[in-house]
Scaffold this active site. Structure first.
Site, PDB file in Angstrom:
ATOM      1  N   PRO A   1       0.681  -1.027  -0.136  1.00 18.56           N
ATOM      2  CA  PRO A   1      -0.059  -0.011   0.125  1.00 18.56           C
ATOM      3  C   PRO A   1       0.837   1.278   0.089  1.00 18.56           C
ATOM      4  CG  PRO A   1      -0.737  -1.621   1.952  1.00 18.56           C
ATOM      5  CD  PRO A   1       0.357  -2.145   0.925  1.00 18.56           C
ATOM      6  N   GLU A   2       0.835   1.912  -1.095  1.00 17.44           N
ATOM      7  CA  GLU A   2       1.590   3.071  -1.026  1.00 17.44           C
ATOM      8  C   GLU A   2       0.182   4.314  -0.735  1.00 17.44           C
ATOM      9  OE1 GLU A   2       3.965   4.380  -4.285  1.00 17.44           O
ATOM     10  OE2 GLU A   2       4.841   2.320  -4.478  1.00 17.44           O
TER      11      GLU A   2
END
Length: 270
Positions: free
Chosen positions: A2-3
């Site tokens: 997850p960015e």
DNA sequence: CGCTGACCCTGACGGC
DNA sequence: TGCCGTCAGGGTCAGC
């Protein structure tokens, strides 16, 4: 992980299911994360209501009347809304159970994520010193230019530094540098203002585009409502080592920068 | 202060 | 089929 787009997609995915709802129980199955889940959390949360779901950098902040739950998804974490009878699997670390049978389930195989508690009004050392949000007015080419003066390290780790700007991870750093035509290994302090203006615009554009498509699906990320994101189809360089540059056709090169895979085009990026 | 590299952990994948 | 090395979206920390 997850960015930023994946975290924002998660935030938007879970928000309508839990805001305004009362927590009936928190069930901890495996407290081992980057830091242990505080053992007193279930008692603190029981019967309180989720008032909002906010995001700062890659942290999700669930506000209740008694304080805030601060959640990071690390490299492999996910938060999903599941039904009350969904059988928990491996690496399902905790559930937040809500009235009406809604369950928010946290899964993290690599355990780089965390779930911490903030008292009302309390901040956290992890949130102090974070750079501006990339999609805010505070983030600009001029800001990057000023901050980078004198820096001799490469620009890619520079823009991935959360003290510089939050939320730009390995995928979007590579994509934004490609779009801006800047070599990832160029010294941050030797990039002009005009090029930083282009880069800040590309960072905003790439992140906005990724959010609108629900993030990038790779391996173990799934959006909050269980649907995958589609940004992977839009990637120009990330994960495309050895393939032709979408711009000039030359073979994309991979090198390691700060222990992270870094794909770029030697012709289009200078 | 800026920068580098080790480290945290599990799982997937490719080569043999 | 199995073993082994390598790699993966993040971040902290020690040391120079």
């Amino acid at each position: 992980m997850p960015e930023l787009p994946e975290v924002e997609t998660t935030r938007r995915g879970i928000e309508p299911h839990i805001v305004g709802r009362r927590i009936t129980a928190m069930r901890i199955r495996d407290a081992r994360l980057r830091w242990p889940i505080p053992p007193g959390l279930p008692e603190l949360l029981a019967a309180s209501r989720v008032e909002s779901v906010a995001r700062r950098a890659k942290y999700l902040l669930l506000a209740t009347g008694r304080g805030r739950l601060m959640i990071h998804l690390g490299m492999s974490g996910s938060l999903r809304v599941v039904s009350a009878n969904a059988v928990p699997g491996k690496h399902d670390h905790f559930d937040l159970e809500f009235e009406g049978g809604v369950v928010l389930r946290y899964n993290d195989p690599r355990r780089f994520g965390c779930c911490l508690w903030l008292e009302p009004g309390e901040s956290h050392p992890l949130l102090a010193g974070l750079g501006p949000e990339p999609l805010s007015q505070d983030f600009s080419g001029d800001y990057l230019y000023q901050l980078s003066r004198g820096r001799r390290g490469p620009i890619k780790p520079f823009i991935m530094d959360q003290k510089v700007v939050v939320g730009v991870g390995n995928i979007y750093a590579a994509e934004a540098l490609f779009a801006a035509g800047i070599r990832p290994d160029r010294a941050a302090g030797r990039v002009s203002l005009a090029r930083y203006e282009g880069l800040s615009e590309e960072i905003k554009r790439v992140l906005t585009s990724a959010i609108s498509q629900g993030g990038t699906t790779l391996r173990d990320f799934v959006g909050g409502d269980g649907k995958p994101g589609y940004f992977a189809q839009s990637l120009s360089v990330y994960g495309r080592e050895g393939q032709p540059c979408p711009n000039c056709g030359k073979t994309l090169k991979n090198s390691r920068l700060g222990q992270r895979a870094t794909v770029y085009c030697v012709t289009c990026q200078r």
